[in-house]
Design a protein around this motif. Structure first.
Motif, PDB file in Angstrom:
ATOM      1  N   ASP A  19       0.851  -1.183   0.000  1.00 11.92           N
ATOM      2  CA  ASP A  19       0.000   0.000   0.000  1.00 11.92           C
ATOM      3  C   ASP A  19       0.892   1.240   0.000  1.00 11.92           C
ATOM      4  O   ASP A  19       1.736   1.392   0.882  1.00 11.92           O
ATOM      5  CB  ASP A  19      -0.895  -0.034   1.242  1.00 11.92           C
ATOM      6  CG  ASP A  19      -1.745   1.210   1.431  1.00 11.92           C
ATOM      7  OD1 ASP A  19      -1.686   2.133   0.592  1.00 11.92           O
ATOM      8  OD2 ASP A  19      -2.481   1.261   2.430  1.00 11.92           O
ATOM      9  N   PRO A  20       0.730   2.160  -0.973  1.00  9.94           N
ATOM     10  CA  PRO A  20       1.608   3.322  -1.044  1.00  9.94           C
ATOM     11  C   PRO A  20       1.500   4.272   0.145  1.00  9.94           C
ATOM     12  O   PRO A  20       2.395   5.086   0.371  1.00  9.94           O
ATOM     13  CB  PRO A  20       1.197   4.038  -2.331  1.00  9.94           C
ATOM     14  CG  PRO A  20       0.079   3.286  -2.916  1.00  9.94           C
ATOM     15  CD  PRO A  20      -0.198   2.083  -2.075  1.00  9.94           C
ATOM     16  N   GLY A  21       0.457   4.178   0.933  1.00 12.62           N
ATOM     17  CA  GLY A  21       0.315   5.044   2.096  1.00 12.62           C
ATOM     18  C   GLY A  21       0.951   4.494   3.358  1.00 12.62           C
ATOM     19  O   GLY A  21       0.908   5.113   4.417  1.00 12.62           O
ATOM     20  N   THR A  22       1.585   3.336   3.279  1.00 17.51           N
ATOM     21  CA  THR A  22       2.185   2.680   4.440  1.00 17.51           C
ATOM     22  C   THR A  22       3.549   3.280   4.762  1.00 17.51           C
ATOM     23  O   THR A  22       4.381   3.436   3.864  1.00 17.51           O
ATOM     24  CB  THR A  22       2.348   1.170   4.154  1.00 17.51           C
ATOM     25  OG1 THR A  22       1.081   0.629   3.811  1.00 17.51           O
ATOM     26  CG2 THR A  22       2.911   0.433   5.348  1.00 17.51           C
ATOM     27  N   PRO A  23       3.824   3.622   6.037  1.00 16.31           N
ATOM     28  CA  PRO A  23       5.149   4.148   6.396  1.00 16.31           C
ATOM     29  C   PRO A  23       6.251   3.113   6.170  1.00 16.31           C
ATOM     30  O   PRO A  23       6.008   1.913   6.276  1.00 16.31           O
ATOM     31  CB  PRO A  23       5.040   4.464   7.890  1.00 16.31           C
ATOM     32  CG  PRO A  23       3.602   4.411   8.218  1.00 16.31           C
ATOM     33  CD  PRO A  23       2.933   3.575   7.179  1.00 16.31           C
ATOM     34  N   VAL A  24       7.444   3.590   5.859  1.00 15.15           N
ATOM     35  CA  VAL A  24       8.613   2.731   5.690  1.00 15.15           C
ATOM     36  C   VAL A  24       9.512   2.930   6.902  1.00 15.15           C
ATOM     37  O   VAL A  24       9.784   4.054   7.308  1.00 15.15           O
ATOM     38  CB  VAL A  24       9.384   3.086   4.402  1.00 15.15           C
ATOM     39  CG1 VAL A  24      10.651   2.249   4.279  1.00 15.15           C
ATOM     40  CG2 VAL A  24       8.503   2.884   3.188  1.00 15.15           C
ATOM     41  N   ARG A  25       9.956   1.839   7.488  1.00 14.19           N
ATOM     42  CA  ARG A  25      10.864   1.896   8.633  1.00 14.19           C
ATOM     43  C   ARG A  25      12.077   1.024   8.363  1.00 14.19           C
ATOM     44  O   ARG A  25      12.025   0.107   7.563  1.00 14.19           O
ATOM     45  CB  ARG A  25      10.153   1.418   9.897  1.00 14.19           C
ATOM     46  CG  ARG A  25       9.016   2.357  10.251  1.00 14.19           C
ATOM     47  CD  ARG A  25       8.412   2.047  11.566  1.00 14.19           C
ATOM     48  NE  ARG A  25       7.369   3.018  11.854  1.00 14.19           N
ATOM     49  CZ  ARG A  25       6.500   2.879  12.817  1.00 14.19           C
ATOM     50  NH1 ARG A  25       6.526   1.813  13.595  1.00 14.19           N
ATOM     51  NH2 ARG A  25       5.591   3.807  13.020  1.00 14.19           N
ATOM     52  N   LEU A  26      13.144   1.313   9.056  1.00 14.32           N
ATOM     53  CA  LEU A  26      14.365   0.522   8.952  1.00 14.32           C
ATOM     54  C   LEU A  26      14.459  -0.402  10.152  1.00 14.32           C
ATOM     55  O   LEU A  26      14.282   0.041  11.288  1.00 14.32           O
ATOM     56  CB  LEU A  26      15.590   1.439   8.929  1.00 14.32           C
ATOM     57  CG  LEU A  26      15.674   2.436   7.787  1.00 14.32           C
ATOM     58  CD1 LEU A  26      16.853   3.382   7.997  1.00 14.32           C
ATOM     59  CD2 LEU A  26      15.816   1.715   6.475  1.00 14.32           C
ATOM     60  N   ALA A  27      14.727  -1.652   9.908  1.00 13.74           N
ATOM     61  CA  ALA A  27      14.994  -2.611  10.979  1.00 13.74           C
ATOM     62  C   ALA A  27      16.515  -2.705  11.081  1.00 13.74           C
ATOM     63  O   ALA A  27      17.194  -2.969  10.096  1.00 13.74           O
ATOM     64  CB  ALA A  27      14.395  -3.964  10.645  1.00 13.74           C
TER      65      ALA A  27
END
Length: 96
Positions: A19-27
Motif C-alpha cells: 500500500d503506497p500510504g504505508t510508512p517505511v521503517r528501517l529494521a
C-alpha cells in the motif's frame, strides 16, 4: 566476497506490491533489534566509485522508534519464535 545487495529496481518492485500510504521503517541490528523512521533518500558514490542510494533516518531524537516488534525479528530470521517454559506442578504447603 561481498554480500548480495538489493538494487533500487528490486526495492521498487518489492515496495510496489505494498500500500503506497504505508510508512517505511528501517529494521536495524539483529542482536538488539530496533526500528527507525526513514526520513531521507540520497545518492552518492561509495569508496569503489559505484553509485549508491542511502536510506537515512532523521536527526530528531525520536527517529529511533524503539524495539523492533518480535514478530518482525522472527520474519527477518534474527530470532526464533519464543515459547513459554513448560509449567511444573506446584508444590503444596506440606511439601508434596
Amino acid at each position: 566476497m561481498r554480500r548480495s545487495e538489493i538494487t533500487v529496481g528490486e526495492l521498487i518492485d518489492l515496495l510496489s506490491a505494498r500500500d503506497p500510504g504505508t510508512p517505511v521503517r528501517l529494521a536495524m541490528n539483529p542482536f538488539v533489534p530496533m526500528e527507525h523512521g526513514l526520513e531521507q533518500v540520497v545518492q552518492a558514490t561509495d569508496v569503489t566509485g559505484r553509485k549508491v542510494v542511502y536510506l537515512a533516518e532523521g536527526r530528531d531524537a525520536d527517529a529511533q522508534l524503539g524495539h523492533l516488534p518480535p514478530e518482525v525479528a522472527i520474519l527477518l530470521v534474527w530470532q526464533g519464535p519464543v515459547r513459554a517454559p513448560t509449567r511444573r506442578p506446584r508444590r503444596t504447603a506440606g511439601g508434596q
